[in-house]
Design an enzyme around this catalytic site. Structure first.
Site, PDB file in Angstrom:
ATOM      1  N   HIS A   1       0.833  -1.306   0.028  1.00 12.03           N
ATOM      2  CA  HIS A   1      -0.008   0.069  -0.104  1.00 12.03           C
ATOM      3  C   HIS A   1       0.820   1.302  -0.059  1.00 12.03           C
ATOM      4  O   HIS A   1       1.083   2.116   0.906  1.00 12.03           O
ATOM      5  CB  HIS A   1      -1.175   0.008   1.113  1.00 12.03           C
TER       6      HIS A   1
ATOM      7  N   ASP B   1      -6.927  -4.517   0.744  1.00  8.37           N
ATOM      8  CA  ASP B   1      -6.768  -4.329   2.001  1.00  8.37           C
ATOM      9  C   ASP B   1      -7.724  -4.497   2.996  1.00  8.37           C
ATOM     10  O   ASP B   1      -7.753  -3.993   4.112  1.00  8.37           O
ATOM     11  CB  ASP B   1      -5.742  -3.049   2.446  1.00  8.37           C
TER      12      ASP B   1
ATOM     13  N   ALA C   1      -7.671   1.371   9.958  1.00  5.56           N
ATOM     14  CA  ALA C   1      -7.278  -0.052   9.991  1.00  5.56           C
ATOM     15  C   ALA C   1      -7.784  -0.811   9.005  1.00  5.56           C
ATOM     16  O   ALA C   1      -8.896  -1.717   9.098  1.00  5.56           O
ATOM     17  CB  ALA C   1      -7.858  -0.325  11.479  1.00  5.56           C
ATOM     18  N   GLY C   2      -7.087  -1.024   7.913  1.00  8.10           N
ATOM     19  CA  GLY C   2      -7.583  -1.648   6.855  1.00  8.10           C
ATOM     20  C   GLY C   2      -8.736  -1.096   6.126  1.00  8.10           C
ATOM     21  O   GLY C   2      -9.279  -0.124   6.719  1.00  8.10           O
TER      22      GLY C   2
HETATM   23 ZN   LIG Z   1      -2.904  -4.927   5.214  1.00 12.28          ZN
END
Ligand SMILES: [Zn+2]
Length: 399
Positions: A210, A268, A318-319
């Site tokens: 990412h 993700d 968080a994701g």
């Molecule tokens: Zn991740």
């Protein structure tokens, strides 16, 4: 030969409009433009056909995850994403105590062995606490070849990607060991300078986890990991183009710099993908989802700290709650050309994972993994290895 015809077929050579796809069992037998050579079984007029998505970074979805819970929970998370177009995916783990990571890698190796997932991604434990995002800093370790070997052994040959911070002492030796073992090394959750990142690429790192998120940002005199990862042609870069993690400008810039073939779209996703707002977990960390955005509730390294939308600790993103299909739709809306988006969501990640000979494009000889989307790029039907996934076929027009 089963024929699907009449839609806009996105192939590596461009969009066939209209085009047709001939299937032979689990494989694509032929692809062509214009009218179908015989009466098609499925009429795709008004639809797009994209290659099945290959999500190389996902932790869960549909309420369950790979990072915790039972084997059945992990299978359910994979099924959730598969039904939404990700016909291949990695199971991504987050930083956790070593024994727990070993146990989960061993369990997920079973899912990779039977084809439920295409392998494992270790996002940790060799990460920088300074760029931890929603990862648990209590369990982060200095890079250690012996620890890598234990995790690699637990995954029984199914470990495909490891994310690490190259500025940590010992990182170069782990990069070399992982590369020798055929595991893709991704730079991520890192405070490395550009020079340190270039050294990691020289040592064998070839991928960015990412890009932009969880790394030192680009400054014009210290371009950081972002600058180095964009600069080096051999590096493929993930972006979470969900409209939350990145400005669309950042997505377009990354796409333009890397060019088609080196940009990778990922979800993700965590357990809350496809679920209502509420309380969830990402590994050991408690997460709250509001308005579809997952944020860390508290920082176990600093329990008294108040929440806020910082880059680490409470309030950190968080994701995602996205699917790769949602990311694809967002990337197209952000202005990326459809063939480039298909490359970034399917062809390039398949190549990174060593699957290019099996899937990732609508090309003869590859698996019949495909996603039929409406004009607005919402998935309507998903085929994996020549089989429509449940609920798919009856939504498509018969000629
Ligand atoms: Zn991740």
């Amino acid at each position: 030969m089963l024929l699907l015809a009449g839609g806009r077929i996105v192939t590596p050579g461009g969009v066939l409009s209209p085009g047709w796809i001939g299937l032979a069992g689990p494989l694509i037998d032929a692809v062509g433009s214009g009218d179908a050579p015989e009466q098609p079984a499925v009429d795709l007029r008004g639809q797009w056909v994209l290659p099945g998505f290959v999500d190389m970074h996902a932790h869960g979805g549909g309420g369950t995850s790979f990072t915790e819970g039972t084997e059945d929970d992990a299978r359910a998370a994979a099924a959730f994403h598969r039904a939404r177009g990700s016909t291949s995916m990695l199971a991504s783990l987050v930083t956790a105590p070593l024994a727990e990571l070993e146990a989960r890698a061993a369990m997920l190796a079973g899912l990779a062995g039977d084809g439920t997932v295409a392998g494992l991604h270790l996002e940790g434990p060799f990460l920088s606490p300074a760029r931890r995002g929603a990862q648990d800093p209590r369990h982060m370790l200095a890079p250690d070849v012996a620890v890598f070997e234990r995790l690699h052994a637990a995954a029984r040959g199914h470990l495909r990607v490891i994310t690490l911070a190259p500025e940590l002492p010992g990182a170069a030796r782990v990069i070399e060991a992982a590369t020798r073992a055929g595991v893709t090394v991704a730079v991520g959750h890192t405070d490395a300078t550009a020079d340190l990142t270039l050294a990691a690429i020289d040592a064998g790192a070839t991928h960015a986890t990412h890009l932009f998120n969880g790394m030192r940002p680009l400054h014009h005199r210290e371009p950081g990991a972002v600058g180095a990862l964009l600069d080096r042609d051999e590096v493929t870069c993930e972006v979470i183009a969900d409209g939350v993690h990145l400005s669309d400008i950042a997505v377009r810039l990354a796409a333009r710099v890397k060019g088609s073939g080196r940009l990778v779209l990922v979800s993700d996703a965590m357990a809350a993908a496809g679920m209502p707002d509420g309380s969830y977990r990402l590994g050991s960390m408690r997460v709250t989802v509001a308005g579809g955005v997952a944020r860390l509730l508290e920082d176990p390294a600093d329990p008294g700290r108040a929440g806020g939308p910082g880059q680490a600790g409470p309030g950190a993103i968080a994701g995602s709650t996205a699917t790769l299909a949602g990311v694809v739709r967002h990337a197209i809306a952000a202005g990326l050309p459809v063939p480039d988006v298909a490359a970034a969501a399917s062809t390039t990640p398949a190549r990174v994972l060593g699957l290019a000979g099996r899937t990732g494009a609508l090309s003869p000889g590859l698996a019949a993994d495909l996603v039929v989307c409406d004009d607005d790029f919402r998935p309507r039907a998903v085929m994996r290895q020549g089989e429509w996934l449940p609920g798919s076929a009856d939504t498509l027009g018969k000629p």
